[in-house]
Design a protein around this motif. Structure first.
Motif, PDB file in Angstrom:
ATOM      1  N   GLU A 114       0.820  -1.208   0.000  1.00  0.00           N
ATOM      2  CA  GLU A 114       0.000   0.000   0.000  1.00  0.00           C
ATOM      3  C   GLU A 114       0.853   1.257   0.000  1.00  0.00           C
ATOM      4  N   ASP A 115       2.095   1.117   0.486  1.00  0.00           N
ATOM      5  CA  ASP A 115       3.011   2.265   0.546  1.00  0.00           C
ATOM      6  C   ASP A 115       3.971   2.313  -0.639  1.00  0.00           C
ATOM      7  N   GLY A 116       3.786   1.390  -1.602  1.00  0.00           N
ATOM      8  CA  GLY A 116       4.600   1.444  -2.809  1.00  0.00           C
ATOM      9  C   GLY A 116       5.550   0.288  -3.023  1.00  0.00           C
ATOM     10  N   PHE A 117       5.602  -0.679  -2.102  1.00  0.00           N
ATOM     11  CA  PHE A 117       6.467  -1.833  -2.304  1.00  0.00           C
ATOM     12  C   PHE A 117       5.894  -2.696  -3.422  1.00  0.00           C
ATOM     13  N   ASP A 118       6.736  -3.051  -4.387  1.00  0.00           N
ATOM     14  CA  ASP A 118       6.288  -3.787  -5.587  1.00  0.00           C
ATOM     15  C   ASP A 118       6.885  -5.190  -5.568  1.00  0.00           C
ATOM     16  N   ARG A 119       6.056  -6.181  -5.247  1.00  0.00           N
ATOM     17  CA  ARG A 119       6.521  -7.569  -5.210  1.00  0.00           C
ATOM     18  C   ARG A 119       7.089  -8.021  -6.543  1.00  0.00           C
ATOM     19  N   SER A 120       6.523  -7.501  -7.624  1.00  0.00           N
ATOM     20  CA  SER A 120       6.913  -7.985  -8.954  1.00  0.00           C
ATOM     21  C   SER A 120       8.360  -7.652  -9.299  1.00  0.00           C
ATOM     22  N   ARG A 121       8.963  -6.735  -8.559  1.00  0.00           N
ATOM     23  CA  ARG A 121      10.357  -6.367  -8.821  1.00  0.00           C
ATOM     24  C   ARG A 121      11.333  -7.366  -8.200  1.00  0.00           C
ATOM     25  N   ILE A 122      10.821  -8.273  -7.375  1.00  0.00           N
ATOM     26  CA  ILE A 122      11.673  -9.273  -6.721  1.00  0.00           C
ATOM     27  C   ILE A 122      11.653 -10.545  -7.567  1.00  0.00           C
ATOM     28  N   PRO A 123      12.792 -11.023  -8.044  1.00  0.00           N
ATOM     29  CA  PRO A 123      12.825 -12.246  -8.857  1.00  0.00           C
ATOM     30  C   PRO A 123      12.209 -13.431  -8.126  1.00  0.00           C
ATOM     31  N   ASP A 124      11.524 -14.289  -8.870  1.00  0.00           N
ATOM     32  CA  ASP A 124      10.825 -15.424  -8.269  1.00  0.00           C
ATOM     33  C   ASP A 124      11.760 -16.304  -7.440  1.00  0.00           C
ATOM     34  N   GLN A 125      12.999 -16.473  -7.910  1.00  0.00           N
ATOM     35  CA  GLN A 125      13.916 -17.388  -7.226  1.00  0.00           C
ATOM     36  C   GLN A 125      14.355 -16.872  -5.856  1.00  0.00           C
ATOM     37  N   MET A 126      14.071 -15.590  -5.576  1.00  0.00           N
ATOM     38  CA  MET A 126      14.460 -15.035  -4.276  1.00  0.00           C
ATOM     39  C   MET A 126      13.404 -15.283  -3.194  1.00  0.00           C
ATOM     40  N   TRP A 127      12.235 -15.791  -3.591  1.00  0.00           N
ATOM     41  CA  TRP A 127      11.162 -16.007  -2.632  1.00  0.00           C
ATOM     42  C   TRP A 127      11.213 -17.424  -2.079  1.00  0.00           C
ATOM     43  N   MET A 128      10.910 -17.571  -0.790  1.00  0.00           N
ATOM     44  CA  MET A 128      10.792 -18.875  -0.162  1.00  0.00           C
ATOM     45  C   MET A 128       9.395 -19.016   0.437  1.00  0.00           C
ATOM     46  N   ASN A 129       8.973 -20.244   0.645  1.00  0.00           N
ATOM     47  CA  ASN A 129       7.719 -20.504   1.329  1.00  0.00           C
ATOM     48  C   ASN A 129       7.957 -20.586   2.830  1.00  0.00           C
ATOM     49  N   ALA A 130       6.934 -20.257   3.599  1.00  0.00           N
ATOM     50  CA  ALA A 130       7.069 -20.214   5.051  1.00  0.00           C
ATOM     51  C   ALA A 130       7.478 -21.556   5.633  1.00  0.00           C
ATOM     52  N   ASP A 131       6.967 -22.663   5.066  1.00  0.00           N
ATOM     53  CA  ASP A 131       7.300 -23.968   5.636  1.00  0.00           C
ATOM     54  C   ASP A 131       8.787 -24.271   5.507  1.00  0.00           C
ATOM     55  N   ALA A 132       9.412 -23.843   4.407  1.00  0.00           N
ATOM     56  CA  ALA A 132      10.842 -24.085   4.225  1.00  0.00           C
ATOM     57  C   ALA A 132      11.669 -23.237   5.192  1.00  0.00           C
ATOM     58  N   VAL A 133      11.232 -22.009   5.430  1.00  0.00           N
ATOM     59  CA  VAL A 133      11.946 -21.122   6.350  1.00  0.00           C
ATOM     60  C   VAL A 133      11.914 -21.693   7.766  1.00  0.00           C
ATOM     61  N   VAL A 134      10.753 -22.107   8.204  1.00  0.00           N
ATOM     62  CA  VAL A 134      10.621 -22.639   9.563  1.00  0.00           C
ATOM     63  C   VAL A 134      11.366 -23.962   9.705  1.00  0.00           C
ATOM     64  N   ALA A 135      11.296 -24.794   8.687  1.00  0.00           N
ATOM     65  CA  ALA A 135      12.017 -26.067   8.737  1.00  0.00           C
ATOM     66  C   ALA A 135      13.512 -25.840   8.885  1.00  0.00           C
ATOM     67  N   ALA A 136      14.042 -24.832   8.184  1.00  0.00           N
ATOM     68  CA  ALA A 136      15.472 -24.514   8.289  1.00  0.00           C
ATOM     69  C   ALA A 136      15.812 -24.026   9.686  1.00  0.00           C
ATOM     70  N   SER A 137      14.933 -23.225  10.275  1.00  0.00           N
ATOM     71  CA  SER A 137      15.155 -22.727  11.629  1.00  0.00           C
ATOM     72  C   SER A 137      15.227 -23.870  12.631  1.00  0.00           C
ATOM     73  N   LEU A 138      14.246 -24.741  12.607  1.00  0.00           N
ATOM     74  CA  LEU A 138      14.197 -25.835  13.580  1.00  0.00           C
ATOM     75  C   LEU A 138      15.323 -26.843  13.345  1.00  0.00           C
ATOM     76  N   ALA A 139      15.689 -27.047  12.090  1.00  0.00           N
ATOM     77  CA  ALA A 139      16.776 -27.980  11.791  1.00  0.00           C
ATOM     78  C   ALA A 139      18.109 -27.479  12.312  1.00  0.00           C
ATOM     79  N   ALA A 140      18.257 -26.154  12.418  1.00  0.00           N
ATOM     80  CA  ALA A 140      19.526 -25.569  12.867  1.00  0.00           C
ATOM     81  C   ALA A 140      19.679 -25.610  14.380  1.00  0.00           C
ATOM     82  N   LEU A 141      18.591 -25.860  15.106  1.00  0.00           N
ATOM     83  CA  LEU A 141      18.685 -25.922  16.558  1.00  0.00           C
ATOM     84  C   LEU A 141      19.599 -27.080  16.962  1.00  0.00           C
TER      85      LEU A 141
END
Length: 250
Positions: A195-222
């Motif tokens: 709403e303040d002007g951030f444009d998702r489309s400017r971020i390449p697709d390969q830079m995005w991760m899904n939430a499940d992968a992020v959390v799995a990496a966090s817990l695996a690192a414990l």
């Protein structure tokens, strides 16, 4: 003495990374205290996870003194918590001198004050238990100071330093501290920024991760002694490049 129930407290639990932490912690815990402002979202999550863990919904706004106090009391009465996930957060988008100061101060209160207050409430009980895991959700953006998110990035950079120093202080206690530094993640997080002007489309697709992968990496690192955790190999490379750029400025 009653048998200890393995318990997690997760803030910002109504959606995104917070909800995903609840999902992935559910098989590891007996009880999850899910904290957020949106009670209806918490109730839906509790129903979803009913077969895996007891989810206790706590409606609280951690941007307020009252919300933090309610959550501290939950730690005291329903703990000790084995997992504390400080995930609640938000960001504005725009140049600092053009944004209302209230929103910037609110970020500092939520990302820093609420986080350290809940850590301070949980750690004594974790010490008595002889173990505990604290995950403070930071950001890949801490490695790239830049335009549009000055206070957000600075408040998250605080969490990196704080988590590293806290882990050093807690060495030998059985308590583990992690600063999770995710990059662009598919959640609701960027909705208000758009709403303040951030444009998702400017971020390449390969830079995005899904939430499940992020959390799995966090817990695996414990358990591996790593405090700063950056999910995704590409993000790790970016973080290292960002750190090198900062060193080159010296």
């Amino acid at each position: 003495m009653s048998e200890h129930k393995v318990t997690a407290l997760v803030t910002g639990a109504s959606a995104g990374l917070g909800a995903e932490f609840c999902r992935q912690l559910a098989p590891l815990c007996d009880v999850i205290i899910a904290v957020a402002r949106r009670k209806e979202k918490l109730d839906a999550l509790a129903s979803e996870l009913a077969d895996s863990a007891e989810v206790r919904c706590l409606e609280a706004d951690l941007g307020t003194v009252e919300g933090v106090a309610i959550t501290m009391e939950a730690i005291r009465q329903q703990g000790p918590v084995d997992y504390l996930v400080n995930n609640a957060g938000f960001s504005t988008f725009g140049h600092f001198d053009q944004l209302p100061i209230d929103g910037q101060r609110d970020m500092v209160n939520l990302h820093i004050d609420a986080c350290i207050t809940l850590c301070r409430a949980a750690i004594p009980f974790m010490r008595e238990l002889g173990s505990g895991r604290i995950i403070n959700v930071s950001s890949l953006g801490t490695f790239f100071p830049g335009k549009g998110m000055a206070v957000y990035g600075a408040s998250k950079a605080f969490l990196n330093y704080y988590s590293q120093a806290l882990q050093a202080e807690l060495a030998g206690s059985g308590i583990e501290v992690q600063a999770l530094c995710p990059g662009f993640t598919h959640t609701e997080f960027h909705d208000s920024m758009a709403e303040d002007g951030f444009d998702r489309s400017r971020i390449p697709d390969q830079m995005w991760m899904n939430a499940d992968a992020v959390v799995a990496a966090s817990l695996a690192a414990l358990g591996n002694g790593q405090v700063l955790v950056v999910p995704g190999d590409d993000n790790v490379d970016l973080a290292r490049a960002g750190l090198q750029r900062q060193l080159d400025d010296l």
